[in-house]
Design a protein around this motif. Sequence first.
Motif, PDB file in Angstrom:
ATOM      1  N   MET A 200       0.812  -1.201   0.000  1.00 36.04           N
ATOM      2  CA  MET A 200       0.000   0.000   0.000  1.00 36.04           C
ATOM      3  C   MET A 200       0.860   1.272   0.000  1.00 36.04           C
ATOM      4  O   MET A 200       0.504   2.248  -0.637  1.00 36.04           O
ATOM      5  N   LEU A 201       1.972   1.220   0.737  1.00 28.43           N
ATOM      6  CA  LEU A 201       2.864   2.378   0.776  1.00 28.43           C
ATOM      7  C   LEU A 201       3.423   2.670  -0.617  1.00 28.43           C
ATOM      8  O   LEU A 201       3.516   3.836  -1.018  1.00 28.43           O
ATOM      9  N   THR A 202       3.741   1.638  -1.349  1.00 28.71           N
ATOM     10  CA  THR A 202       4.278   1.827  -2.700  1.00 28.71           C
ATOM     11  C   THR A 202       3.270   2.556  -3.588  1.00 28.71           C
ATOM     12  O   THR A 202       3.634   3.469  -4.333  1.00 28.71           O
ATOM     13  N   ALA A 203       2.011   2.168  -3.499  1.00 28.71           N
ATOM     14  CA  ALA A 203       0.963   2.836  -4.288  1.00 28.71           C
ATOM     15  C   ALA A 203       0.857   4.307  -3.892  1.00 28.71           C
ATOM     16  O   ALA A 203       0.738   5.186  -4.761  1.00 28.71           O
ATOM     17  N   LEU A 204       0.908   4.593  -2.590  1.00 26.90           N
ATOM     18  CA  LEU A 204       0.854   5.981  -2.114  1.00 26.90           C
ATOM     19  C   LEU A 204       2.038   6.772  -2.648  1.00 26.90           C
ATOM     20  O   LEU A 204       1.875   7.916  -3.106  1.00 26.90           O
ATOM     21  N   GLU A 205       3.222   6.184  -2.623  1.00 20.83           N
ATOM     22  CA  GLU A 205       4.417   6.867  -3.113  1.00 20.83           C
ATOM     23  C   GLU A 205       4.292   7.204  -4.603  1.00 20.83           C
ATOM     24  O   GLU A 205       4.610   8.320  -5.019  1.00 20.83           O
ATOM     25  N   ILE A 206       3.798   6.255  -5.368  1.00 16.80           N
ATOM     26  CA  ILE A 206       3.664   6.463  -6.813  1.00 16.80           C
ATOM     27  C   ILE A 206       2.594   7.506  -7.116  1.00 16.80           C
ATOM     28  O   ILE A 206       2.822   8.442  -7.892  1.00 16.80           O
ATOM     29  N   VAL A 207       1.431   7.377  -6.486  1.00 14.32           N
ATOM     30  CA  VAL A 207       0.344   8.337  -6.722  1.00 14.32           C
ATOM     31  C   VAL A 207       0.788   9.743  -6.328  1.00 14.32           C
ATOM     32  O   VAL A 207       0.567  10.714  -7.067  1.00 14.32           O
ATOM     33  N   THR A 208       1.425   9.862  -5.183  1.00 10.76           N
ATOM     34  CA  THR A 208       1.881  11.174  -4.710  1.00 10.76           C
ATOM     35  C   THR A 208       2.892  11.783  -5.676  1.00 10.76           C
ATOM     36  O   THR A 208       2.788  12.967  -6.037  1.00 10.76           O
ATOM     37  N   THR A 209       3.845  10.993  -6.117  1.00 15.05           N
ATOM     38  CA  THR A 209       4.866  11.494  -7.042  1.00 15.05           C
ATOM     39  C   THR A 209       4.241  11.920  -8.361  1.00 15.05           C
ATOM     40  O   THR A 209       4.601  12.967  -8.921  1.00 15.05           O
ATOM     41  N   VAL A 210       3.287  11.158  -8.850  1.00 13.14           N
ATOM     42  CA  VAL A 210       2.614  11.516 -10.108  1.00 13.14           C
ATOM     43  C   VAL A 210       1.797  12.800  -9.934  1.00 13.14           C
ATOM     44  O   VAL A 210       1.856  13.712 -10.776  1.00 13.14           O
ATOM     45  N   VAL A 211       1.040  12.904  -8.854  1.00 13.44           N
ATOM     46  CA  VAL A 211       0.212  14.096  -8.619  1.00 13.44           C
ATOM     47  C   VAL A 211       1.093  15.339  -8.527  1.00 13.44           C
ATOM     48  O   VAL A 211       0.817  16.364  -9.170  1.00 13.44           O
ATOM     49  N   VAL A 212       2.168  15.259  -7.756  1.00 13.44           N
ATOM     50  CA  VAL A 212       3.078  16.409  -7.628  1.00 13.44           C
ATOM     51  C   VAL A 212       3.785  16.668  -8.960  1.00 13.44           C
ATOM     52  O   VAL A 212       3.930  17.826  -9.375  1.00 13.44           O
ATOM     53  N   GLY A 213       4.173  15.622  -9.649  1.00 10.06           N
ATOM     54  CA  GLY A 213       4.865  15.787 -10.936  1.00 10.06           C
ATOM     55  C   GLY A 213       3.999  16.455 -11.986  1.00 10.06           C
ATOM     56  O   GLY A 213       4.470  17.324 -12.731  1.00 10.06           O
ATOM     57  N   VAL A 214       2.731  16.076 -12.048  1.00  7.88           N
ATOM     58  CA  VAL A 214       1.828  16.714 -13.012  1.00  7.88           C
ATOM     59  C   VAL A 214       1.617  18.184 -12.632  1.00  7.88           C
ATOM     60  O   VAL A 214       1.601  19.061 -13.503  1.00  7.88           O
ATOM     61  N   MET A 215       1.493  18.469 -11.332  1.00  9.64           N
ATOM     62  CA  MET A 215       1.357  19.858 -10.891  1.00  9.64           C
ATOM     63  C   MET A 215       2.580  20.671 -11.312  1.00  9.64           C
ATOM     64  O   MET A 215       2.454  21.791 -11.822  1.00  9.64           O
ATOM     65  N   VAL A 216       3.751  20.098 -11.124  1.00 10.65           N
ATOM     66  CA  VAL A 216       4.986  20.776 -11.530  1.00 10.65           C
ATOM     67  C   VAL A 216       4.968  21.042 -13.036  1.00 10.65           C
ATOM     68  O   VAL A 216       5.311  22.137 -13.487  1.00 10.65           O
ATOM     69  N   GLY A 217       4.537  20.056 -13.808  1.00 11.16           N
ATOM     70  CA  GLY A 217       4.482  20.237 -15.259  1.00 11.16           C
ATOM     71  C   GLY A 217       3.554  21.357 -15.676  1.00 11.16           C
ATOM     72  O   GLY A 217       3.899  22.176 -16.534  1.00 11.16           O
ATOM     73  N   VAL A 218       2.388  21.403 -15.058  1.00 14.04           N
ATOM     74  CA  VAL A 218       1.423  22.460 -15.376  1.00 14.04           C
ATOM     75  C   VAL A 218       1.998  23.824 -14.994  1.00 14.04           C
ATOM     76  O   VAL A 218       1.963  24.770 -15.785  1.00 14.04           O
TER      77      VAL A 218
END
Length: 148
Positions: free
Chosen positions: A1-19
Amino acid sequence: MLTALEIVTTVVVGVMVGVEFAVPFFINPILNALPGDNGLLGRIHGGRVGGAVMPFWYIGSLVLVGIWAVAGRHEDGTGLVIAAAALLVVSVLMSVLLLVPINNRVKAWTPESRPADWKQQLTRWDRLHYVRVAVIVAAFACLAAALA
């Protein structure tokens, strides 16, 4: 479950950074090159759209990073996750204290009602946004490094 949280969090922050990265390096130069008041109208509309979405994205990103820091507190890389959280706090404070007040004024403008110093206000917002982008890029880098 922690791995999923890490991936989702990184993607959400990464997309925000891209925008947010796209705003000063792509969107604003395009808008600035438009004839007449079209660029200003685009920035006014962008202020409305961004002003509606970004608070949830910034706070949501910070919450996800905070959950990751707590849930993974005994894992390698927790210091980097905490650093990312601190940087996101800085970005939220910058937004609320410096950028949002300017954005609130901009989104209320029309070409007929813009103030005499409208270009200076947009330039100030742009400069502050560059700093905020650097802060959130650093936060994203910390998250990416924490995954490694």
